[in-house]
Design an enzyme around this catalytic site. Sequence first.
Site, PDB file in Angstrom:
ATOM      1  N   GLU A  10     -22.153 -37.050  59.149  1.00  0.00           N
ATOM      2  CA  GLU A  10     -22.241 -36.806  60.578  1.00  0.00           C
ATOM      3  C   GLU A  10     -21.197 -37.697  61.251  1.00  0.00           C
ATOM      4  OE1 GLU A  10     -25.353 -37.155  64.333  1.00  0.00           O
ATOM      5  OE2 GLU A  10     -25.375 -38.609  62.691  1.00  0.00           O
ATOM      6  N   ASP A  24     -26.222 -39.527  57.848  1.00  0.00           N
ATOM      7  CA  ASP A  24     -26.453 -39.696  59.267  1.00  0.00           C
ATOM      8  C   ASP A  24     -25.564 -40.816  59.806  1.00  0.00           C
ATOM      9  OD1 ASP A  24     -28.254 -39.216  61.678  1.00  0.00           O
ATOM     10  OD2 ASP A  24     -28.599 -41.354  61.343  1.00  0.00           O
TER      11      ASP A  24
END
Length: 499
Positions: free
Chosen positions: A284, A236
């Site tokens: 990401e 993330d």
Amino acid sequence: MSSPLLMIISYINYSYLHLSEMKKLLCLTALGMAFISSCNSGKDTKAVADTNDDVILHAWSWSFDTIGANMKDIAAAGYTYVQTSPANTCFVGEDGGLALFSADGDSVRGKWYYYYQPTDWKIGNYLLGNRDQFKAMMDSAKKYNIKVIVDVLPNHTAVDHTAVLPDLDNAVGGHDKLFHANGFNDIRDYNDRYECTTGKMGGLPDVNTENPDFQHYYLTYVNDLLSLGVKGFRYDTAKHIGLPSDPLDSLASRNNFWDVATGRESVKGLKLAVPADSLFIYGEVLQDKNVKEKEYAEYMNLTASAYGHALRTVLDKADFAADSLLSWHHPAEGKKLVTWVESHDTYANEHESAGLTDQQIRMGWVFLASRQNGTPLFFSRPAGSTRENFWGNNRVGARGNDEFKHPEVVAANKFRKDMSGTPEKVISTDNGAVIEVSRGSSGVALINISGQEQNLNGLETTVPDGEYHDRVYNSIFTVKSGKISGTLSPYTSYILYNN
């Protein structure tokens, strides 16, 4: 000077021919002498192309128990991987309520995103389950031969950083050593690499990921996940963790987090427990004007966020020409990209994609899954969700809706695996309503992205002449002189094989 070998490689790379024809070519060269027995066997195998064959189910906000209980269905639907939401210890918000999202005054409280607010890096949280439940899920995954990707987030802690647990503070040398010197200053310019990689994002204080004590503590968590059988990680906010070429925070001596996280370096005698090339790791790295995609791609696969936006534009307009889908909109090559129609952010945060119907999302999925490259990720929307009620039944831990195992989705997943090693050709009808993904001479996917019935009267294709029955609806399509004809219902896809 051209050689027979180079001529053959060129022929394979740029032609859509039966392999039997390629074999004949090989048999005419000295190189082909090694394949004489194969040429005489009469067997026909697929052409050789560089393909990605895996598909990922993002079991968004499903609990570990729920994922484990549905592993048989996940395997039957043709997924290679299932991705969990974050498994780390997290901030307990709104008295531990389990709503996906609640507003002031709602009787059921909760927010899905609290698992993105770490207070420690150990397995288990109140939203998804404890370590024993995680292990039980992993045992189920092993039984059904499904690989598990865990969403990990070393970049930041909870907004309320005082909720960080003592074990974490003590491990990193004290609470003040946990964060960058710039870690409590808001990012004002996301294209300023110093601000982007050291500053506070969305109220989340930025962790000093370059602190060797933190790296050791975090890697202990990762290795614990690996010890239970985890086969990959989604990082993330990866673009907010510095690369070696990025500016240093004053509390960092070198930007080496990614070298440690991907097993290139050890930290304080600890190293990634398994070779990184045995794992599926992707970051990401949302695209913008000053994002170092090429450098990130040296460490891991990356999210194709701009491509997802382009695909949603095409689906919204019901016109293949509404945006370019033949370019990946990314400096990294297609085989390094994780593709999606939508992500949990575009659905649950920005609601950018939430207005697309399940049918439209499905058509986009069949397109991505039918393609030669990219690794598609299917986002599981909440059960009971509608275009007016995005949260549906509004429960963290519950299974999403049935779209992940819709017959067309399953057919596309299996088509992808069956087309391994075959090249693609992507075209559309003149009105842009029907997309065709041909995979050499082996098969073809036809996708009607419009709300109207479409009649094909001779669209170019690469599969041999003949009559084809769709794998889901048994609809009949005919190919004559390299042109395919048939009728497509609104928002429906068709998978055709040459067999």
